[in-house]
Design an enzyme around this catalytic site. Structure first.
Site, PDB file in Angstrom:
ATOM      1  N   MET A   1       0.846  -1.200   0.000  1.00 21.67           N
ATOM      2  CA  MET A   1       0.000   0.000   0.000  1.00 21.67           C
ATOM      3  C   MET A   1       0.882   1.250   0.000  1.00 21.67           C
ATOM      4  O   MET A   1       0.449   2.328   0.409  1.00 21.67           O
ATOM      5  CB  MET A   1      -0.942  -0.013   1.208  1.00 21.67           C
ATOM      6  CG  MET A   1      -1.902  -1.212   1.153  1.00 21.67           C
ATOM      7  SD  MET A   1      -3.442  -0.971   2.037  1.00 21.67           S
ATOM      8  CE  MET A   1      -2.850  -0.803   3.690  1.00 21.67           C
TER       9      MET A   1
ATOM     10  N   ALA B   1       4.030   3.938   0.829  1.00 18.48           N
ATOM     11  CA  ALA B   1       4.793   4.431   1.981  1.00 18.48           C
ATOM     12  C   ALA B   1       5.922   3.428   2.244  1.00 18.48           C
ATOM     13  O   ALA B   1       6.075   2.890   3.338  1.00 18.48           O
ATOM     14  CB  ALA B   1       3.916   4.622   3.218  1.00 18.48           C
TER      15      ALA B   1
ATOM     16  N   HIS C   1       9.789  -3.362   2.749  1.00 19.09           N
ATOM     17  CA  HIS C   1       9.339  -3.644   1.375  1.00 19.09           C
ATOM     18  C   HIS C   1      10.538  -3.971   0.480  1.00 19.09           C
ATOM     19  O   HIS C   1      10.454  -4.830  -0.390  1.00 19.09           O
ATOM     20  CB  HIS C   1       8.596  -2.431   0.790  1.00 19.09           C
ATOM     21  CG  HIS C   1       7.342  -2.087   1.524  1.00 19.09           C
ATOM     22  ND1 HIS C   1       7.205  -0.929   2.265  1.00 19.09           N
ATOM     23  CD2 HIS C   1       6.162  -2.743   1.629  1.00 19.09           C
ATOM     24  CE1 HIS C   1       5.996  -0.884   2.787  1.00 19.09           C
ATOM     25  NE2 HIS C   1       5.342  -1.974   2.419  1.00 19.09           N
TER      26      HIS C   1
ATOM     27  N   GLY D   1       5.143 -10.154   4.060  1.00 17.84           N
ATOM     28  CA  GLY D   1       5.934 -10.141   5.293  1.00 17.84           C
ATOM     29  C   GLY D   1       5.191 -10.838   6.420  1.00 17.84           C
ATOM     30  O   GLY D   1       3.967 -10.800   6.498  1.00 17.84           O
TER      31      GLY D   1
ATOM     32  N   LYS E   1       5.167  -9.893   9.384  1.00 18.61           N
ATOM     33  CA  LYS E   1       4.622  -8.963  10.385  1.00 18.61           C
ATOM     34  C   LYS E   1       3.101  -9.085  10.402  1.00 18.61           C
ATOM     35  O   LYS E   1       2.469  -9.089  11.447  1.00 18.61           O
ATOM     36  CB  LYS E   1       5.026  -7.514  10.094  1.00 18.61           C
ATOM     37  CG  LYS E   1       4.479  -6.574  11.179  1.00 18.61           C
ATOM     38  CD  LYS E   1       4.951  -5.160  10.989  1.00 18.61           C
ATOM     39  CE  LYS E   1       4.234  -4.455   9.892  1.00 18.61           C
ATOM     40  NZ  LYS E   1       2.802  -4.197  10.179  1.00 18.61           N
TER      41      LYS E   1
ATOM     42  N   SER F   1       7.125  -0.631   9.542  1.00 18.58           N
ATOM     43  CA  SER F   1       5.741  -0.503   9.097  1.00 18.58           C
ATOM     44  C   SER F   1       5.563   0.886   8.492  1.00 18.58           C
ATOM     45  O   SER F   1       6.187   1.847   8.953  1.00 18.58           O
ATOM     46  CB  SER F   1       4.811  -0.632  10.312  1.00 18.58           C
ATOM     47  OG  SER F   1       3.540  -0.121  10.002  1.00 18.58           O
TER      48      SER F   1
END
Ligand code: PAF
Length: 299
Positions: A47, A49, A54, A166, A168, A204
């Site tokens: 998404m 940002a 990433h 990921g 997370k 994040s």
């Protein structure tokens, strides 16, 4: 984004071989060409940002695929809270610059909401069963239907051989594997380790909304998970849960939404530890109005 700045960025992108697509049809035509040349495609859905987490997903995708596509799309249907959607960072310009600095060949797919959803911004309903009823599913109504909806669409458009996620978002990773089972889409789902800052904070996009000091205070989340890991197996899990919840209530920066110890395969909250099973601990907490999640393998 302003039209002239897109031009500027495209100009910069020309220095490396990054290609930016904003329309389904154009991207699909490019994908077809690759498929016809027997090139394998790895998709990294995001998404935006973008951050080092990433980048590590893209690097893994590069290792395992001939061509990597990264999608950048803030998906409205997975937000159950409109202010969270409004505040979600949108930094396409910076994202493109970061990708340009880090990668030579990459296909970027950044469609508009209309391109993806047409006139009807709604979620399909999926039968994810128990997986969607725990944790994030309990606190974010409709979230996983939104995630399933956008990923089904992206997999259809991009037709990747593999897609990279990921850990997370560990619950999301299991849901995506279930999605593939339900929809019979032919994509291999690859889970990648959580990327962390030096201080332990899980990377994040939402961290961008916290000051450095707030990020430092938020490392309490990972420290707590590590403590849970140390104590797991040495004391009753229900008492361990209680102890952690009490610790959270005594510190004044983070507000705990849930702490859970669950079966790593089914996400059923543990009541009694069984030797042959794998378990993970999960936390969701608010730092001001920024919602952070993290998790750790316990055994
Ligand atoms: O994990 C995310 O960033 C999103 O949930 C995803 C997988 C890109 C779907 O919008």
């Amino acid at each position: 984004m302003q039209f002239p700045s897109i031009i500027l960025i495209l100009h910069q992108l020309k220095k490396s071989d990054l290609q930016l697509y904003q329309e389904n049809q154009l991207l699909q035509a490019a994908m077809l060409k690759l498929k016809n040349n027997s090139q394998s495609i790895g998709l990294v859905p995001t998404m935006g940002a973008l951050h080092e987490g990433h980048m590590s997903l893209i690097r893994e995708a590069e290792k395992q695929s001939d061509v990597v596509v990264i999608s950048i799309f803030v998906n409205p249907t997975q937000f159950n809270n409109s202010s969270d959607l409004d505040k979600y960072p949108r930094t396409l310009e910076e994202d493109l610059i970061l990708l340009n600095q880090n990668f030579k060949d990459l296909i970027i797919f950044s469609p508009t909401i209309k391109e993806v959803y047409g006139e009807s911004i709604t979620s399909e309903k999926f039968e994810f069963g128990n997986l969607a009823q725990q944790m994030e599913g309990r606190f974010r109504d409709g979230h996983f239907d939104g995630v399933g909806t956008i990923l089904k669409k992206l997999f259809n458009i991009v037709q990747p051989d593999k897609a990279f996620f990921g850990e997370k978002d560990y619950q999301q990773l299991l849901i995506v594997k279930k999605l593939i089972e339900i929809t019979h889409q032919n994509v291999e789902i690859i889970g990648c380790p959580i990327s962390r800052e030096n201080n332990g904070l899980a990377r994040s996009s939402r961290n961008k909304r916290l000051s450095e000091e707030e990020q430092e205070k938020s490392t309490f989340i990972f420290k707590t998970l590590q403590e849970a890991k140390e104590k797991f197996g040495t004391k009753n899990v229900l008492l361990l849960k209680q102890e952690i919840e009490e610790k959270f209530s005594k510190q004044d920066f983070l507000e705990l939404e849930y702490f859970e110890i669950s079966d790593a395969a089914t996400l059923v909250p543990v009541t009694k530890v069984e030797e042959h099973k794998k378990y993970r601990a999960f936390i969701a907490a608010y730092a001001n109005d920024v919602r952070l999640i993290d998790n750790i393998a316990l055994n």
